[in-house]
Design an enzyme around this catalytic site. Structure first.
Site, PDB file in Angstrom:
ATOM      1  N   LYS A   1       0.836  -1.197   0.000  1.00 51.12           N
ATOM      2  CA  LYS A   1       0.000   0.000   0.000  1.00 51.12           C
ATOM      3  C   LYS A   1       0.872   1.248   0.000  1.00 51.12           C
ATOM      4  O   LYS A   1       2.078   1.191   0.264  1.00 51.12           O
ATOM      5  CB  LYS A   1      -0.929  -0.003   1.218  1.00 51.12           C
ATOM      6  CG  LYS A   1      -0.197   0.084   2.547  1.00 51.12           C
ATOM      7  CD  LYS A   1      -1.168   0.058   3.719  1.00 51.12           C
ATOM      8  CE  LYS A   1      -0.413   0.154   5.038  1.00 51.12           C
ATOM      9  NZ  LYS A   1      -1.308   0.183   6.207  1.00 51.12           N
TER      10      LYS A   1
ATOM     11  N   TYR B   1      14.701  31.729   1.715  1.00 56.02           N
ATOM     12  CA  TYR B   1      13.487  32.440   2.097  1.00 56.02           C
ATOM     13  C   TYR B   1      13.572  32.979   3.519  1.00 56.02           C
ATOM     14  O   TYR B   1      14.077  32.313   4.426  1.00 56.02           O
ATOM     15  CB  TYR B   1      12.271  31.515   1.967  1.00 56.02           C
ATOM     16  CG  TYR B   1      11.827  31.288   0.541  1.00 56.02           C
ATOM     17  CD1 TYR B   1      11.507  32.349  -0.296  1.00 56.02           C
ATOM     18  CD2 TYR B   1      11.715  29.991   0.036  1.00 56.02           C
ATOM     19  CE1 TYR B   1      11.094  32.144  -1.593  1.00 56.02           C
ATOM     20  CE2 TYR B   1      11.297  29.767  -1.273  1.00 56.02           C
ATOM     21  CZ  TYR B   1      10.987  30.847  -2.075  1.00 56.02           C
ATOM     22  OH  TYR B   1      10.588  30.641  -3.362  1.00 56.02           O
TER      23      TYR B   1
END
Length: 367
Positions: free
Chosen positions: A38, A263
């Site tokens: 999964k 940033y």
């Protein structure tokens, strides 16, 4: 890997084979093995991993949702696939692709029987899950008498009965785990007595296989263990890492003392500093809280701290003391220890880091 400006997750299928062999040796010869693929095989690559498992003779695969199983079928996977959390609107598709549902409530059970009757199907393979303490999905033990008439319906065949251990990796919870095992034995015995055939029983996950051999039953489910992670350092040392996340240096800068980087100017150089920009960021699975010196990568066998904030597509690292050039490889992790350290620094677990690796990161096989 060639010196191109790409980020890749290298998949070592020999390591996968080693891990499967390691777990098989812990089982009785007639105990089946289910490989959990999964979530894109825990972030690795569901198709590559499933094909390898099928070639190794693994008996079953498990996915979370129907669409995950459909992708495997479309890529030629033939062995049985258990869908752990099927949704009723997808039952028709599930049947079309010969997937096997986990039915965990009266609502899902009655709905699936109804569709099988409409399609005039007989003996469609299904799996019933029982809640023994995880309290996530599953029939309660009190519901057993209510569902007995339903599970005798010939439209379906109960291929397996199963449950899930809540804390099989935690020695402090061993008594709770043993209580779960006993509850599962009781409910499975109650059900099998009423059926004209004997379903498989399975309960043990990776840690369950290691810690609770009495819960191996007819099949075990191996998830994180396939990819190289046990329930403690000792067990992990017996396993091999399957996925290695690597990237390359896009550009090198020298920033002067007092210059800022990234940033919000989150990093200011305290001295002249050489930096490398790498084409991988938080959109690729590099947690934002690994920035500002918390996380690091390895370039030419030297640790290079991440400088400033992690960007969406890039990180910048300190290479002041590293002999390297643009195009050189940078390793985010290539062993269990590196990944576990990143997880610890990210205040999470290896599962989350692996499953967070973006599918835009190219997966390649190395053997």
């Amino acid at each position: 890997m060639s010196n191109t400006h790409v980020s890749v997750l290298e998949l070592d299928l020999n390591a996968l084979k080693h891990n499967i062999s390691y777990f098989k040796k812990k089982l009785n010869h007639n105990t089946k093995l289910l490989g959990v693929v999964k979530a894109y095989s825990y972030g690795h690559d569901a198709v590559y991993i499933a094909k390898s498992l099928e070639s190794q003779g693994v008996d079953y695969l498990a996915v979370a949702y129907t669409d995950e199983g459909i992708i495997l079928r479309k890529n030629g996977i033939k062995i049985p696939i258990l869908v752990l959390h099927p949704q009723i609107p997808n039952f028709q598709k599930l049947i079309s692709y010969n997937l096997e549902p986990n039915l965990y409530s009266k609502k899902t059970l009655t709905a699936f029987i109804g569709i099988c009757k409409e399609k005039k199907l007989l003996g469609y393979p299904v799996h019933l899950k029982f809640n023994t303490g995880l309290n996530r999905l599953g029939f309660s033990l009190e519901e057993v008498n209510e569902i007995l008439p339903l599970i005798k319906n010939t439209s379906i065949q109960i291929t397996s009965l199963f449950s899930h251990l809540a804390a099989s990796e935690d020695a402090n919870e061993n008594e709770f785990s043993r209580q779960q095992i006993e509850k599962f034995k009781q409910v499975s015995s109650q059900i099998t007595k009423t059926l004209p055939y004997t379903p498989m029983l399975h309960m043990a996950n990776t840690s369950g296989v290691i810690n609770f051999p009495e819960a191996h039953f007819d099949m075990v489910r191996i998830g994180i263990g396939m990819y190289g992670f046990g329930n403690d350092e000792k067990e992990t040392a017996n396993l091999k890492n399957v996925g290695s996340l690597k990237t390359t240096i896009s550009q090198i800068h020298t920033i002067k003392k007092g210059d800022s980087l990234g940033y919000n100017r989150a990093y200011t150089a305290k001295k002249d500093t050489k930096t490398a920009t790498l084409p991988i960021g938080h959109a690729d699975g590099i947690c934002r809280n690994l920035g500002n010196g918390v996380g690091s990568v390895k370039i030419n066998n030297k640790i290079c701290p991440i400088l400033g904030n992690v960007c969406m597509d890039m990180i910048m690292v300190d290479i002041t003391t590293v002999d390297c050039k643009e195009g050189d490889q940078a390793i985010v992790f290539d062993n269990q220890q590196m990944l576990n350290e990143l997880a610890l620094k990210s205040d999470t677990i290896s599962y989350e880091l692996l499953t967070s690796i973006s599918q835009r990161i190219r997966r390649i096989i190395v053997e």
